[in-house]
Design a protein around this motif. Structure first.
Motif, PDB file in Angstrom:
ATOM      1  N   SER A 117     -69.322 113.068 -13.249  1.00 27.51           N
ATOM      2  CA  SER A 117     -70.141 112.882 -12.509  1.00 27.51           C
ATOM      3  C   SER A 117     -69.602 113.440 -11.108  1.00 27.51           C
ATOM      4  N   VAL A 118     -70.304 113.650  -9.860  1.00 26.49           N
ATOM      5  CA  VAL A 118     -69.817 113.644  -7.940  1.00 26.49           C
ATOM      6  C   VAL A 118     -70.772 112.876  -7.917  1.00 26.49           C
ATOM      7  N   ASP A 119     -69.706 112.357  -6.831  1.00 25.01           N
ATOM      8  CA  ASP A 119     -70.258 111.447  -5.778  1.00 25.01           C
ATOM      9  C   ASP A 119     -70.269 110.899  -4.839  1.00 25.01           C
ATOM     10  N   LEU A 120     -70.602 110.269  -3.582  1.00 28.59           N
ATOM     11  CA  LEU A 120     -70.450 110.185  -2.682  1.00 28.59           C
ATOM     12  C   LEU A 120     -69.789 108.895  -2.640  1.00 28.59           C
ATOM     13  N   ALA A 121     -68.427 108.801  -2.019  1.00 29.23           N
ATOM     14  CA  ALA A 121     -67.617 108.287  -2.104  1.00 29.23           C
ATOM     15  C   ALA A 121     -68.008 106.834  -1.195  1.00 29.23           C
ATOM     16  N   ASP A 122     -67.626 105.625  -1.763  1.00 27.09           N
ATOM     17  CA  ASP A 122     -68.031 104.656  -0.381  1.00 27.09           C
ATOM     18  C   ASP A 122     -66.999 104.071   1.242  1.00 27.09           C
ATOM     19  N   VAL A 139     -65.024 113.001  -7.414  1.00 25.72           N
ATOM     20  CA  VAL A 139     -65.573 113.659  -8.536  1.00 25.72           C
ATOM     21  C   VAL A 139     -64.635 113.061  -9.949  1.00 25.72           C
ATOM     22  N   SER A 140     -64.832 112.831 -11.266  1.00 23.84           N
ATOM     23  CA  SER A 140     -64.441 112.208 -11.839  1.00 23.84           C
ATOM     24  C   SER A 140     -64.733 112.970 -13.655  1.00 23.84           C
ATOM     25  N   VAL A 150     -59.817 110.454 -14.874  1.00 29.03           N
ATOM     26  CA  VAL A 150     -59.488 111.085 -14.066  1.00 29.03           C
ATOM     27  C   VAL A 150     -60.535 111.011 -12.990  1.00 29.03           C
ATOM     28  N   THR A 151     -60.458 110.380 -11.411  1.00 25.58           N
ATOM     29  CA  THR A 151     -60.848 110.503 -10.495  1.00 25.58           C
ATOM     30  C   THR A 151     -60.714 110.538  -8.902  1.00 25.58           C
ATOM     31  N   ARG A 152     -60.640 112.288  -8.550  1.00 22.46           N
ATOM     32  CA  ARG A 152     -60.254 112.262  -7.499  1.00 22.46           C
ATOM     33  C   ARG A 152     -61.444 112.114  -6.142  1.00 22.46           C
TER      34      ARG A 152
END
Length: 272
Positions: A117-122, A139-140, A150-152
């Motif tokens: 997944s790719v998400d807007l970070a809080d 980005v996970s 792994v999440t970057r």
């Protein structure tokens, strides 16, 4: 065996609600005719409205055969805007850089970790009321070589990775590619005989590929004494319980089968 298969398929239609309920949280569906329901007005003037009535259309509806183009998407969002396609492609490329992820392995066994997944970070706690807060993306990936999530976090303005978190035993929702690979392993396994027989009974054709099914899946975690030894590491390994459906046809009850994607093995749960 055939008697078992027929009884199995007979439960499929009756148990469809169970499969849907088990996966409804993972799937968002817009039903035809519901988008924009209740909206009034539109860009058509009085002449357009009159023409729509003559054609049997409602005010604001497009003429038959006409598809209205969505507004062009900018390359960069601002503030808490959703990530644009360009931003998603860019942060994925940035996040994949580096030796650690380059040495990983995806669900197919190919080099590079599995994209999830790719998400807007809080925003950070001190950025909640700041309209100019940095815009970041999480980005996970799942690395099947090390069985780690792994999440970057990438800063969209600078293009730099500002944080990397590696976790073991964390199992986020499965990607479409992982569900497809689980189905591929199940089809090729002797335990998939019932699934293939059900598909043949429903369609008259042989099941040879995941592309012939609509697939939803849920992460399965092992419980002490609750499964055969082959599934004992589920949770540490990435395991999936599939809810397959014949395209334009019935659900197939495969809830007793679990695929360990990390070990590439299939196990059957005991029915209680």
């Amino acid at each position: 065996m055939r008697e078992t298969v027929h009884r199995h398929l007979g439960k499929v239609v009756a148990g469809a609600a169970l499969a849907v309920a088990g996966t409804a949280v993972m799937v968002g569906v817009t039903l035809p005719g519901t988008a924009g329901a209740g909206e009034t007005g539109g860009s058509e003037g009085g002449g357009g409205t009159q023409a729509a009535r003559q054609e049997g259309r409602g005010p604001g509806e497009a003429p038959p055969g006409v598809v209205r183009q969505a507004p062009a998407e900018g390359k960069k969002g601002t503030g808490r805007d959703p990530l644009t396609d360009d931003e998603i492609r860019r942060v994925e490329s940035i996040a994949l850089s580096g030796r650690t992820l380059g040495a990983g392995e995806n669900v197919d066994g190919h080099p590079g970790p599995q994209r999830l997944s790719v998400d807007l970070a809080d925003p950070e706690a001190d950025e909640l009321d700041d309209p100019g807060a940095p815009r970041r993306a999480d980005v996970s990936f799942y690395d099947y070589r090390s069985d780690a999530l792994v999440t970057r976090t990438v800063d969209l303005a600078t293009g730099k990775v500002v944080a990397t978190v590696t976790s073991k035993g964390v199992q986020p929702p499965l990607s479409r590619a992982e569900n497809a690979e689980a189905a591929r392993l199940l089809i090729a396994d002797p335990l998939g005989a019932g699934l293939k027989a059900d598909y043949r009974d429903a369609t008259g054709h042989e099941l040879t590929s995941p592309d012939q099914l609509q697939l939803n899946g849920a992460v399965y975690r092992a419980t002490p004494g609750g499964q055969p030894a082959v599934l004992g590491k589920c949770g540490e390994h990435r395991c999936v319980r599939l809810f397959p459906k014949v395209k334009n046809g019935p659900w197939i009850d495969a809830r007793w089968l679990v695929v360990d994607l990390s070990a590439r093995k299939v196990g059957r749960l005991e029915r209680h």
